[in-house]
Enzyme design. Structure first.
Site, PDB file in Angstrom:
ATOM      1  N   GLY A  12     -10.586 -10.422   8.123  1.00 48.14           N
ATOM      2  CA  GLY A  12     -11.022  -8.833   7.744  1.00 48.14           C
ATOM      3  C   GLY A  12     -11.290  -9.059   6.208  1.00 48.14           C
ATOM      4  O   GLY A  12     -10.692  -8.992   5.461  1.00 48.14           O
ATOM      5  N   MET A  16     -11.263  -4.086   1.145  1.00 48.25           N
ATOM      6  CA  MET A  16      -9.841  -4.579   0.845  1.00 48.25           C
ATOM      7  C   MET A  16      -9.461  -5.997   1.022  1.00 48.25           C
ATOM      8  O   MET A  16      -8.736  -6.470   0.373  1.00 48.25           O
ATOM      9  CB  MET A  16      -8.925  -3.605   1.849  1.00 48.25           C
ATOM     10  CG  MET A  16      -8.842  -1.970   1.537  1.00 48.25           C
ATOM     11  SD  MET A  16      -8.201  -1.851  -0.015  1.00 48.25           S
ATOM     12  CE  MET A  16      -6.470  -2.026   0.241  1.00 48.25           C
ATOM     13  N   VAL A  76      -7.901  -5.375   9.149  1.00 42.28           N
ATOM     14  CA  VAL A  76      -8.897  -4.568   9.880  1.00 42.28           C
ATOM     15  C   VAL A  76      -8.638  -3.213  10.289  1.00 42.28           C
ATOM     16  O   VAL A  76      -7.177  -2.909  10.212  1.00 42.28           O
ATOM     17  CB  VAL A  76      -8.842  -5.788  11.191  1.00 42.28           C
ATOM     18  CG1 VAL A  76      -9.315  -6.981  11.032  1.00 42.28           C
ATOM     19  CG2 VAL A  76      -7.785  -5.382  12.123  1.00 42.28           C
ATOM     20  N   ALA A  78      -7.009  -0.016  11.941  1.00 50.81           N
ATOM     21  CA  ALA A  78      -6.207   0.197  12.791  1.00 50.81           C
ATOM     22  C   ALA A  78      -6.420   0.656  13.995  1.00 50.81           C
ATOM     23  O   ALA A  78      -7.625   0.768  14.343  1.00 50.81           O
ATOM     24  CB  ALA A  78      -5.185   1.345  12.254  1.00 50.81           C
ATOM     25  N   ASN A 104      -3.398   0.336   7.944  1.00 51.19           N
ATOM     26  CA  ASN A 104      -2.712   1.444   8.198  1.00 51.19           C
ATOM     27  C   ASN A 104      -2.382   1.630   9.478  1.00 51.19           C
ATOM     28  O   ASN A 104      -2.804   2.864  10.283  1.00 51.19           O
ATOM     29  CB  ASN A 104      -3.532   2.773   7.667  1.00 51.19           C
ATOM     30  CG  ASN A 104      -3.313   2.919   6.276  1.00 51.19           C
ATOM     31  OD1 ASN A 104      -2.516   2.397   5.530  1.00 51.19           O
ATOM     32  ND2 ASN A 104      -4.530   3.551   5.613  1.00 51.19           N
ATOM     33  N   SER A 130      -1.019   0.029  -0.652  1.00 49.62           N
ATOM     34  CA  SER A 130      -2.062   1.248  -1.282  1.00 49.62           C
ATOM     35  C   SER A 130      -2.557   1.188  -2.577  1.00 49.62           C
ATOM     36  O   SER A 130      -1.894   0.200  -3.206  1.00 49.62           O
ATOM     37  CB  SER A 130      -1.135   2.392  -1.253  1.00 49.62           C
ATOM     38  OG  SER A 130      -1.656   3.528  -1.949  1.00 49.62           O
ATOM     39  N   LYS A 184       4.480   3.626   4.597  1.00 55.65           N
ATOM     40  CA  LYS A 184       3.055   3.629   3.943  1.00 55.65           C
ATOM     41  C   LYS A 184       2.480   5.293   4.688  1.00 55.65           C
ATOM     42  O   LYS A 184       1.869   6.066   4.075  1.00 55.65           O
ATOM     43  CB  LYS A 184       2.220   2.637   4.358  1.00 55.65           C
ATOM     44  CG  LYS A 184       0.814   2.780   4.192  1.00 55.65           C
ATOM     45  CD  LYS A 184       0.493   2.806   2.679  1.00 55.65           C
ATOM     46  CE  LYS A 184      -1.205   3.073   2.404  1.00 55.65           C
ATOM     47  NZ  LYS A 184      -1.875   3.613   3.016  1.00 55.65           N
ATOM     48  N   HIS A 187       3.794   7.967   2.749  1.00 55.09           N
ATOM     49  CA  HIS A 187       3.053   7.653   1.420  1.00 55.09           C
ATOM     50  C   HIS A 187       1.797   8.568   1.607  1.00 55.09           C
ATOM     51  O   HIS A 187       1.323   9.688   0.865  1.00 55.09           O
ATOM     52  CB  HIS A 187       2.718   6.376   0.916  1.00 55.09           C
ATOM     53  CG  HIS A 187       1.651   6.267   0.033  1.00 55.09           C
ATOM     54  ND1 HIS A 187       0.256   6.334   0.235  1.00 55.09           N
ATOM     55  CD2 HIS A 187       1.779   5.933  -1.228  1.00 55.09           C
ATOM     56  CE1 HIS A 187      -0.629   6.328  -0.864  1.00 55.09           C
ATOM     57  NE2 HIS A 187       0.518   5.862  -1.675  1.00 55.09           N
ATOM     58  N   ASN A 188       1.223   8.537   2.638  1.00 55.57           N
ATOM     59  CA  ASN A 188      -0.349   9.028   2.854  1.00 55.57           C
ATOM     60  C   ASN A 188      -0.160  10.577   3.334  1.00 55.57           C
ATOM     61  O   ASN A 188      -0.986  11.402   2.666  1.00 55.57           O
ATOM     62  CB  ASN A 188      -0.823   8.478   4.042  1.00 55.57           C
ATOM     63  CG  ASN A 188      -1.622   6.902   3.802  1.00 55.57           C
ATOM     64  OD1 ASN A 188      -1.287   6.514   2.661  1.00 55.57           O
ATOM     65  ND2 ASN A 188      -2.898   6.600   4.301  1.00 55.57           N
ATOM     66  N   GLU A 191       0.037  11.982  -0.033  1.00 58.59           N
ATOM     67  CA  GLU A 191      -1.057  11.792  -0.501  1.00 58.59           C
ATOM     68  C   GLU A 191      -1.993  13.130  -0.264  1.00 58.59           C
ATOM     69  O   GLU A 191      -2.684  13.874  -1.065  1.00 58.59           O
ATOM     70  CB  GLU A 191      -1.872  10.602  -0.111  1.00 58.59           C
ATOM     71  CG  GLU A 191      -3.281  10.566  -0.464  1.00 58.59           C
ATOM     72  CD  GLU A 191      -3.741   9.105   0.170  1.00 58.59           C
ATOM     73  OE1 GLU A 191      -3.105   7.983  -0.169  1.00 58.59           O
ATOM     74  OE2 GLU A 191      -4.791   9.141   0.830  1.00 58.59           O
ATOM     75  N   ARG A 289      -7.467  20.471   6.247  1.00 61.41           N
ATOM     76  CA  ARG A 289      -8.514  19.376   6.492  1.00 61.41           C
ATOM     77  C   ARG A 289      -9.192  19.961   7.658  1.00 61.41           C
ATOM     78  O   ARG A 289     -10.462  20.063   7.874  1.00 61.41           O
ATOM     79  CB  ARG A 289      -8.405  18.155   6.422  1.00 61.41           C
ATOM     80  CG  ARG A 289      -7.504  17.693   5.095  1.00 61.41           C
ATOM     81  CD  ARG A 289      -7.795  16.013   5.085  1.00 61.41           C
ATOM     82  NE  ARG A 289      -7.242  15.597   4.083  1.00 61.41           N
ATOM     83  CZ  ARG A 289      -7.319  14.117   3.681  1.00 61.41           C
ATOM     84  NH1 ARG A 289      -7.775  13.453   4.471  1.00 61.41           N
ATOM     85  NH2 ARG A 289      -6.581  13.535   2.507  1.00 61.41           N
TER      86      ARG A 289
HETATM   87  C1  6PG Z   1      -4.175   4.180   0.053  1.00 63.20           C
HETATM   88  C2  6PG Z   1      -4.879   5.033   0.880  1.00 63.20           C
HETATM   89  C3  6PG Z   1      -5.640   4.627   1.956  1.00 63.20           C
HETATM   90  C4  6PG Z   1      -6.757   5.490   2.571  1.00 63.20           C
HETATM   91  C5  6PG Z   1      -6.356   6.507   3.104  1.00 63.20           C
HETATM   92  C6  6PG Z   1      -7.117   7.674   3.597  1.00 63.20           C
HETATM   93  O1  6PG Z   1      -3.012   4.441   0.025  1.00 63.20           O
HETATM   94  O2  6PG Z   1      -4.666   3.321  -0.552  1.00 63.20           O
HETATM   95  O3  6PG Z   1      -4.038   6.044   1.262  1.00 63.20           O
HETATM   96  O4  6PG Z   1      -4.876   4.023   2.934  1.00 63.20           O
HETATM   97  O5  6PG Z   1      -7.683   5.871   1.360  1.00 63.20           O
HETATM   98  O6  6PG Z   1      -5.940   6.108   4.293  1.00 63.20           O
HETATM   99  O7  6PG Z   1      -6.989   8.406   4.330  1.00 63.20           O
HETATM  100  P1  6PG Z   1      -7.957   9.554   4.953  1.00 63.20           P
HETATM  101  O8  6PG Z   1      -9.372   9.102   5.310  1.00 63.20           O
HETATM  102  O9  6PG Z   1      -7.109   9.987   6.174  1.00 63.20           O
HETATM  103  O10 6PG Z   1      -7.928  10.657   4.025  1.00 63.20           O
END
Ligand code: 6PG
Length: 473
Positions: A12, A16, A76, A78, A104, A130, A184, A187-188, A191, A289
């Site tokens: 991949g 990234m 690659v 998910a 992810n 991340s 992770k 974390h998201n 985010e 969203r």
């Molecule tokens: C990171 C981000 C990365 C990605 C998000 C975007 O930690 O680098 O979180 O994993 O940019 O998954 O997520 P969405 O497309 O769901 O907003």
């Protein structure tokens, strides 16, 4: 092949994967890369200087190029693609080889893959990474899960390529099985919530106070110098200054107000519901969203559904101070929710997570990096078994001193009709959490009334049922 015995393989080679390969090479590792899109293999080899890289044109070529036992990283998308790549890879692997999924992936998929590959004596790790393109190239935050012995095989490489916070690598062994991908995911989720909170404050400043993009840039830049200092606040400040190449207008104003998502926020919410941890600010951020995506419906509703007519009654400076405090408050509650989810998940999934370590590796490299994480780290360092961050000595007084401010902000939303669901959910979470009594006695009575679901009493042990005056349903 040009050369045998490369340290690592990477499958991949998108943004990234490619940048992670260069990062690994920067630290002296040799890497063989493969992508089914062979133009990506060619791209990998462009401008690589003295790097020890080889581009493989098939999976077999890649595995033949690697030192044994092999370590193959996957970057690659998910889902089923990961399984397809593993299926393609398996015939070329041998016992003790290690496959690392750096995407992810959903944590339950990771657990399944660990189990399935173990049948062939192939090791598998799920690692969250991340930091986007910049992080991959210059140092991401890395969240590894799997067996401790397997982690030991890659720990020095991961430490080398990771971001550093005060010289400490933003990577550490997190826990068994899918622990890395779970962390992770959370974390998201965090985010999503931080982004929604920032967006709500933007709407208040723009629509409510009529601030220009230049003013917004100044506000966010100022906040980034204080307790809100974070990657997301800092990129928000930048965004307001970016011009659109096509029209010359401010780019932010040319972007459709309809958010997309790849699913990790929803996964956080889903699992929090499944293991019964309240994460309302993350939940509402996912919902918002979804609501933003109903653009056509919203356009119609705007002409049909009336709101209040009141305007914001604060001067700009006072408003900025209030909103900064409201963000400070709500950021803390979001981390409190995320950390409580991790705490519970650690028990349910037997990850044995160390929350201090997680806060430490989130301090740099990742999207949610923030100066707040140093305080969170110290909160868990002094009180490792803290049930909720809001109770910590580090945050309790800070929340108490900020709570009046966010109440004023919530009132602004009510008065003006500007939606502030995440800010309000943050305050409601605080208020609910600090309520020794909640009205759920009534809810239990209702459940027992219509469904004989029973209830517990405040004055004696046991389970009770009452024959209420049953109404016909
Ligand atoms: C990171 C981000 C990365 C990605 C998000 C975007 O930690 O680098 O979180 O994993 O940019 O998954 O997520 P969405 O497309 O769901 O907003």
């Amino acid at each position: 092949m040009e050369e045998q015995g490369y340290d690592y393989g990477m499958i991949g080679l998108g943004t990234m994967g490619r940048n992670l390969v260069y990062n690994m090479c920067d630290h002296g590792f040799s890497v063989a890369g493969y992508d089914k899109d062979l133009s990506m293999v060619d791209k990998l080899k462009q401008g690589i200087g003295n790097y020890k890289i080889v581009g493989a044109r098939s999976i077999k070529e890649l595995t033949d190029a690697l030192k044994k036992p092999r370590v193959v990283l996957l970057l690659v998308p998910a889902g089923s693609i990961v399984d397809a790549v593993i299926d393609g890879l398996k015939p070329s692997l041998s016992r003790e080889d290690l496959v690392i999924d750096c995407g992810n992936s959903h944590f339950t998929d990771t657990d399944l893959r660990i189990k399935n590959l173990a049948k062939d004596n192939i090791h598998f790790m799920g690692i969250g990474i991340s930091g986007g393109e910049y992080g991959a190239r210059n140092g991401p935050s890395i969240m590894p899960g799997g067996s401790k012995a397997t982690y030991a095989r890659v720990s020095s490489m991961l430490e080398a390529i990771s971001a550093k916070a005060n010289g400490e690598p933003c990577v550490t062994y997190l826990g068994t099985g899918s622990a890395g991908h779970y962390v992770k995911m959370v974390h998201n989720g965090i985010e999503y919530a931080l982004m929604e909170l920032i967006a709500e404050v933007y709407q208040l400043l723009k629509q409510g106070a009529g601030m220009t993009n230049n003013e917004l840039h100044d506000v966010f830049s100022k906040w980034d110098l204080g307790s809100l200092h974070s990657f997301l606040i800092s990129i928000t400040a930048d965004i307001f200054m970016k011009k659109d190449d096509l029209t010359g207008n401010d780019l932010v104003d040319m972007i459709l107000d309809s958010a997309h998502q790849k699913g990790t926020g929803a996964w956080t919410t889903e699992d929090a519901m499944a293991i019964e941890v309240p994460v309302p600010v993350i939940d509402i951020s996912v919902s918002m969203r979804n609501l933003s995506a109903l653009k056509e419906e919203r356009n119609i509703a705007e002409t049909l559904l009336l709101g209040p007519g009141k305007k914001i009654n604060y001067g700009k400076n006072e408003l900025v101070d209030l909103l900064g405090d409201a963000l400070d408050f709500s950021f803390i509650t979001v981390f409190a929710q995320g950390m409580e989810l991790l705490q519970k998940a650690s028990t349910v999934y037997k990850y044995e997570l160390n929350l201090e370590n997680i806060a430490a590796i989130w301090r740099e490299g990742c999207i949610i990096r923030a100066s707040l994480l140093e305080d969170i780290r110290s909160a868990f360092s002094t009180q490792p078994n803290l049930s909720n961050l809001m109770l910590s000595d580090v945050f309790k007084d800070r929340l108490i001193s900020l709570q009046e401010k966010i109440r004023h902000v919530a009132c602004m939303g009510i008065d003006t009709g500007i939606p502030l669901p995440a800010l309000m959910a943050s305050l409601a979470y605080y208020d609910s959490y600090r309520s020794g009594w909640l009205p759920d006695n009534l809810l239990q009575a209702q459940r027992d009334y219509f469904g004989a679901h029973t209830y517990e009493r405040i004055d004696r042990e046991g389970i009770f049922h009452t024959q209420w005056n049953q109404k016909e349903s």
